[in-house]
Motif scaffolding. Structure first.
Motif, short mmCIF file in Angstrom:
data_model
loop_
_atom_site.label_atom_id
_atom_site.label_comp_id
_atom_site.label_asym_id
_atom_site.label_seq_id
_atom_site.Cartn_x
_atom_site.Cartn_y
_atom_site.Cartn_z
N GLY A 70 -26.49 60.78 36.53
CA GLY A 70 -26.77 60.35 37.90
C GLY A 70 -28.13 59.70 38.06
N LYS A 71 -28.88 59.58 36.95
CA LYS A 71 -30.22 58.97 37.00
C LYS A 71 -30.12 57.47 36.84
CE LYS A 71 -34.18 61.73 35.96
NZ LYS A 71 -35.34 61.84 35.09
N PRO A 72 -30.92 56.74 37.62
CA PRO A 72 -30.88 55.28 37.49
C PRO A 72 -31.47 54.81 36.16
CG PRO A 72 -32.61 55.93 39.03
CD PRO A 72 -31.85 57.16 38.68
N MET A 73 -30.96 53.69 35.69
CA MET A 73 -31.45 53.06 34.47
C MET A 73 -31.43 51.56 34.68
SD MET A 73 -28.14 53.34 31.92
CE MET A 73 -27.90 55.10 32.09
N GLY A 74 -32.07 50.82 33.78
CA GLY A 74 -32.03 49.37 33.87
C GLY A 74 -33.38 48.72 33.66
N TYR A 75 -33.38 47.41 33.66
CA TYR A 75 -34.57 46.59 33.45
C TYR A 75 -35.64 46.88 34.51
CZ TYR A 75 -37.22 42.11 33.22
OH TYR A 75 -38.18 41.13 33.14
N TYR A 220 -23.43 38.59 35.35
CA TYR A 220 -23.27 38.99 33.94
C TYR A 220 -23.26 40.52 33.83
CZ TYR A 220 -23.58 34.29 32.04
OH TYR A 220 -23.31 32.98 31.71
N GLY A 221 -24.00 41.17 34.70
CA GLY A 221 -24.00 42.63 34.73
C GLY A 221 -22.67 43.20 35.18
N GLU A 222 -22.07 42.61 36.22
CA GLU A 222 -20.75 43.07 36.70
C GLU A 222 -19.68 42.81 35.63
OE1 GLU A 222 -20.08 44.95 39.35
OE2 GLU A 222 -22.25 44.93 39.51
N ARG A 223 -19.78 41.68 35.00
CA ARG A 223 -18.83 41.33 33.92
C ARG A 223 -18.90 42.38 32.81
NH1 ARG A 223 -19.99 38.29 29.36
NH2 ARG A 223 -18.21 37.28 28.36
N ALA A 224 -20.10 42.87 32.54
CA ALA A 224 -20.29 43.87 31.47
C ALA A 224 -19.57 45.18 31.79
CB ALA A 224 -21.78 44.12 31.26
N ILE A 275 -38.69 44.82 26.52
CA ILE A 275 -37.98 45.43 27.67
C ILE A 275 -36.84 44.49 28.11
CG2 ILE A 275 -38.21 46.23 30.05
CD1 ILE A 275 -41.17 46.88 29.41
N TYR A 276 -37.14 43.20 28.16
CA TYR A 276 -36.11 42.23 28.57
C TYR A 276 -34.95 42.23 27.57
CZ TYR A 276 -33.81 37.99 30.11
OH TYR A 276 -32.86 37.11 30.57
N GLN A 277 -35.28 42.15 26.29
CA GLN A 277 -34.23 42.09 25.26
C GLN A 277 -33.33 43.31 25.30
OE1 GLN A 277 -36.66 41.49 21.80
NE2 GLN A 277 -36.94 39.31 22.22
N ARG A 278 -33.93 44.47 25.57
CA ARG A 278 -33.16 45.72 25.62
C ARG A 278 -32.01 45.62 26.63
NH1 ARG A 278 -35.23 51.58 27.96
NH2 ARG A 278 -33.27 52.67 27.60
N TRP A 279 -32.27 44.99 27.77
CA TRP A 279 -31.27 45.00 28.86
C TRP A 279 -30.43 43.73 28.93
CZ3 TRP A 279 -30.06 49.47 30.68
CH2 TRP A 279 -31.01 50.50 30.59
N PHE A 280 -30.91 42.62 28.39
CA PHE A 280 -30.18 41.36 28.55
C PHE A 280 -29.63 40.78 27.24
CE2 PHE A 280 -32.89 41.59 32.27
CZ PHE A 280 -32.04 41.19 33.29
N GLU A 281 -30.11 41.30 26.10
CA GLU A 281 -29.69 40.71 24.83
C GLU A 281 -29.23 41.75 23.80
OE1 GLU A 281 -31.97 36.91 23.80
OE2 GLU A 281 -33.51 38.14 24.75
N GLN A 282 -29.03 42.97 24.25
CA GLN A 282 -28.54 44.04 23.38
C GLN A 282 -27.45 44.82 24.11
OE1 GLN A 282 -31.93 46.40 22.20
NE2 GLN A 282 -32.98 44.66 21.29
N LEU A 289 -21.78 46.65 26.15
CA LEU A 289 -21.59 45.20 26.05
C LEU A 289 -22.93 44.48 26.13
CD1 LEU A 289 -18.91 43.24 26.10
CD2 LEU A 289 -19.99 42.51 28.21
N ASN A 290 -23.05 43.43 25.36
CA ASN A 290 -24.26 42.60 25.39
C ASN A 290 -24.08 41.52 26.46
OD1 ASN A 290 -26.33 40.75 24.81
ND2 ASN A 290 -26.26 41.20 22.62
N LEU A 291 -25.02 41.45 27.41
CA LEU A 291 -24.92 40.44 28.47
C LEU A 291 -25.13 39.03 27.93
CD1 LEU A 291 -25.21 43.03 30.23
CD2 LEU A 291 -26.53 41.65 31.83
N GLU A 292 -25.79 38.93 26.76
CA GLU A 292 -26.04 37.62 26.13
C GLU A 292 -26.68 36.67 27.14
OE1 GLU A 292 -22.20 36.56 24.64
OE2 GLU A 292 -22.16 38.22 23.21
N PHE A 293 -27.78 37.13 27.72
CA PHE A 293 -28.46 36.38 28.78
C PHE A 293 -29.93 36.21 28.37
CE2 PHE A 293 -30.29 35.90 33.11
CZ PHE A 293 -29.45 34.91 33.60
#
Length: 312
Positions: A70-75, A220-224, A275-282, A289-293
Motif C-alpha cells: 500500500g506504499k507509494p513508489m515511483g520516480y 506508457y505507464g498505463e500501458r505497462a 533514478i530516471y533509468q530505474r523507472w523509465f528504462e528498466q 515491464l520496461n516503459l522504454e522511455f
C-alpha cells in the motif's frame, strides 16, 4: 607522581585540548547563529517531527501503489524521499516521521494550499494558472500530450476520432486542452472524463472509449499495467507540452529553496540519471515491464539548466 603532575608537556596537552573544545563550541555557535531560523513549512515539520507527502495511487511510473504494502513508489516518490532526507538535515529532527496523503487531480492543489499536504511530488504540470495558487520546484520531466489506443483500432491521430469516445482524466490540463481543441476545431469527439488515470485506462480496455488522451509518460505507464501491454500503442502528433514539478505552498521561500537545492544537487551530480533509468528504462513493478522511455532532449536541457516555469 607529583613530578608527573607538573610535567609541562601534560599541562600543554591539556591546554590544547581545552582550547580546542572551546574553539569548536564557539565555531558551532557561530554556525548556528548564521543559519536562518526555521519558518513556515520547515518550522511546522520540525515542531510536528513529521512531514506529509501527497501521492497519487495510479500515476505510473511517477507515483503509484504497485504492491500489497500500500506504499507509494515511483520516480516522483524517489525524488520526494531525497527531499525528505535534506529536510531532516535542515530541521535536525532525528526521527522524522513520513506520512502519506492520497491526492487526485482535483484535490492536490487544495490539499497543498490548506496545509494537509506539505509536499506533493506526483505528476503535476506547471501552468501560469496554477502558479497563482501554489509554488513549483524545478521541473523533473518534460511531457507531451498524445493518444493511447489499441494497435488494431486504426486510430493514428485526432483526425480519426470524429464521432468516437475519447477518455481523459478529470481535473487535468489535458482535459481542458482536449475540450477546447474539440470545440475550436469542431472535431466532433465525445470527451469522457475519468476520475484518475487508472479508471481512464479501464474505460479504454473495456471499449467504452477508443483512445485515451494524456501526457506521453503517463500513457506508457498505463500501458505497462495492461494485461497485454503490446496490444496498446501511443500515437498521434504531440499536442500540449508541460513540465512536471513538486508542489509546495506559496510564499514559503525557505521551504522551496530546500526542495530546489535537493533537486539541483541530484542534477549536478548526475544521480538523477540512475533514478530516471530505474523507472523509465528498466522493468518496474507490478508487471516487470520496461516503459522504454529514454530521457528526452528537453529533460536533459532542464537538468543542465533547472527551470520551474510553464512551457511556452
Amino acid at each position: 607522581s607529583v613530578n608527573n603532575l607538573k610535567d609541562p608537556r601534560r599541562i600543554t596537552m591539556k591546554t590544547i585540548l581545552l582550547t580546542g573544545c572551546a574553539l569548536g563550541l564557539l565555531l558551532s555557535a557561530q554556525a548556528h547563529a548564521t543559519e536562518a531560523p526555521l519558518e513556515g513549512t520547515l518550522s511546522k515539520i520540525a515542531s510536528a517531527k513529521s512531514i506529509t507527502l501527497g501521492y497519487r495511487d495510479a500515476s505510473v511510473p511517477f507515483s503509484y501503489v504497485g504492491d500489497s504494502s500500500g506504499k507509494p513508489m515511483g520516480y516522483s516518490v524517489d525524488l520526494a524521499n531525497k527531499i525528505v532526507e535534506r529536510i531532516q538535515q535542515k530541521t535536525a529532527v532525528g526521527d522524522l516521521k513520513v506520512k502519506y496523503n492520497l491526492v487526485t487531480s482535483q484535490t492536490r492543489i487544495p490539499l497543498v494550499q490548506n496545509g494537509t499536504v506539505d509536499l506533493e511530488c506526483g505528476s503535476t504540470g506547471v501552468t501560469a494558472e496554477r502558479q497563482k495558487q501554489v509554488a513549483f520546484s524545478y521541473g523533473f520531466i518534460y511531457v507531451k500530450g498524445q493518444l493511447l489506443t489499441a494497435k488494431d483500432s486504426g486510430i493514428k491521430g485526432f483526425a480519426d476520432l470524429a464521432g468516437k469516445n475519447v477518455v481523459t482524466t478529470a481535473g487535468t490540463t489535458n482535459e481542458r486542452f482536449l475540450k477546447s481543441y474539440n470545440a475550436e476545431h469542431k472535431a466532433n469527439m465525445f470527451v469522457i472524463s475519468a476520475k484518475d488515470h487508472g479508471e481512464a485506462f479501464k474505460m479504454l480496455e473495456t471499449g467504452r472509449a477508443v483512445a485515451f488522451y494524456m501526457d506521453d509518460a503517463l500513457l506508457y505507464g498505463e500501458r505497462a499495467k495492461a494485461k497485454d501491454p503490446h496490444h496498446w500503442v501511443v500515437v498521434g502528433e504531440e499536442q500540449s507540452r508541460e513540465i512536471y514539478s513538486c508542489m509546495v505552498r506559496k510564499d514559503d521561500p525557505q521551504f522551496l529553496a530546500v526542495v530546489n537545492e535537493t533537486l539541483g544537487d541530484l542534477y549536478r551530480s548526475g544521480e538523477i540519471n540512475g533514478i530516471y533509468q530505474r523507472w523509465f528504462e528498466q522493468p518496474i513493478p507490478p508487471k516487470g515491464l520496461n516503459l522504454e522511455f529514454p530521457m528526452t532532449s528537453e529533460l536533459k536541457a532542464i537538468i543542465a539548466k533547472p527551470v520551474s516555469d510553464p512551457v511556452e
